[in-house]
Design an enzyme around this catalytic site. Structure first.
Site, short mmCIF file in Angstrom:
data_model
loop_
_atom_site.label_atom_id
_atom_site.label_comp_id
_atom_site.label_asym_id
_atom_site.label_seq_id
_atom_site.Cartn_x
_atom_site.Cartn_y
_atom_site.Cartn_z
N ILE A 149 30.14 25.05 21.22
CA ILE A 149 29.77 23.65 21.15
C ILE A 149 29.19 23.17 22.45
O ILE A 149 29.30 23.84 23.32
CB ILE A 149 30.71 22.72 20.62
CG1 ILE A 149 32.14 22.83 21.57
CG2 ILE A 149 31.18 22.96 19.26
CD1 ILE A 149 33.29 21.93 21.17
N ASP A 150 28.28 22.29 22.35
CA ASP A 150 27.69 21.97 23.71
C ASP A 150 28.65 21.49 24.66
O ASP A 150 29.58 21.07 24.37
CB ASP A 150 26.58 20.90 23.28
CG ASP A 150 25.52 21.06 22.52
OD1 ASP A 150 25.01 22.45 22.28
OD2 ASP A 150 24.82 20.14 21.95
N SER A 151 28.15 21.50 25.97
CA SER A 151 29.24 21.14 27.12
C SER A 151 29.55 19.78 27.08
O SER A 151 30.71 19.46 27.29
CB SER A 151 28.48 21.52 28.42
OG SER A 151 29.16 21.02 29.47
N THR A 178 29.96 17.87 24.38
CA THR A 178 30.71 17.81 23.06
C THR A 178 31.88 18.15 23.40
O THR A 178 32.59 19.25 23.92
CB THR A 178 30.20 18.64 22.08
OG1 THR A 178 28.75 18.10 21.92
CG2 THR A 178 30.91 18.28 20.58
N ARG A 216 22.54 15.99 17.13
CA ARG A 216 22.18 15.05 18.27
C ARG A 216 20.52 14.84 17.99
O ARG A 216 20.31 13.51 17.81
CB ARG A 216 22.34 15.70 19.70
CG ARG A 216 23.63 16.02 20.00
CD ARG A 216 23.70 17.18 21.29
NE ARG A 216 22.99 16.38 22.32
CZ ARG A 216 22.84 17.27 23.61
NH1 ARG A 216 23.45 18.34 23.61
NH2 ARG A 216 22.31 16.54 24.34
#
Length: 243
Positions: free
Chosen positions: A71-73, A75, A179
């Site tokens: 998962i994105d940093s 998030t 996003r």
């Protein structure tokens, strides 16, 4: 699970930190409630990342847990890793085969949909980013070169003016999918520095991986969940959204 590698030194406080993030642990897998700002993996292994901190769980022979998704940093929320090679294969197949069910909670702002639920099925393609990232996703036609099909189901949980708290279920797994899709809808996620207004709206990306439903390597369904972080709840309250 990495073999024949020396085990890096992990500071006691770092080992305690990664263990404090555990929400599930057994002999096949680990699950964490990752905070916003902690990268899952860093380029060239530079800087602290969850992947590096997994050395705290390494066995004496150098084998350690393995990432099976990311998962994105920015998030926060649920992230699962495998402790054995068979478990890694089992879990990776669920993510690549899109049978793992992911549920996110997000705070959005802008042209909030009038409907209470829906599905956005806009194809996406990667382009260079000019706002704090190497790449970003933009809308594309299905037959456009580089286009990737993408579907996100969404549901409004609370609304107040031009703000809303939403539940998002990605049916595909494209980079930045949730996003990009909300930005395309005209209501980017609060705090999104690539698709929204970044720190002008919030100190962090208000996207949280709230629940992950998988089949455990032992064959039983497993539902993993992480509560909303305090800063997420505080941001929702500032927008007059009921959590």
């Amino acid at each position: 699970m990495t073999r024949n590698r020396p085990i890096p030194h992990i500071k006691a406080e770092d080992a305690a930190y990664i263990r404090s993030l555990l929400i599930h642990e057994d002999d096949k897998l680990l699950a964490f409630n990752k905070p916003s700002g902690l990268a899952v993996q860093t380029a060239g292994g530079r800087g602290q990342s969850l992947d590096f901190l997994l050395w705290a769980f390494a066995k004496s022979n150098g084998k350690r847990p393995k990432l099976v998704h990311r998962i994105d940093s920015g998030t926060s929320g649920v992230l699962v890793v495998a402790r054995t090679k068979p478990a890694a294969a089992h879990l990776s197949e669920q993510f690549s085969g899109r049978t793992a069910r992911k549920t996110y909670t997000a705070l959005i702002s802008g042209d909030v949909p009038g409907a209470d639920s829906g599905v956005i099925a806009t194809a996406l393609k990667k382009v260079p980013s000019d706002r704090g990232g190497r790449e970003k996703m933009i809308a594309a036609t299905d037959d456009e070169r580089g286009a990737q099909s993408a579907r996100t189901a969404w549901r409004i949980l609370a609304r107040s003016g031009n703000h809303a708290m939403v539940e998002a279920r990605p049916e595909t797994g494209r980079m930045h999918q949730i996003r990009a899709h909300f930005a395309i809808m005209g209501c980017p996620i609060i705090g999104d520095r690539i698709y929204g207004t970044g720190k002008m709206s919030a100190e962090r990306l208000m996207l949280h991986a709230a629940r992950l439903e998988i089949i455990h390597p032992d064959g039983d369904p497993l539902s993993l969940s992480a509560p909303l972080p305090d800063d997420f709840v505080a941001q929702a309250k500032r927008a007059s959204l009921t959590v």
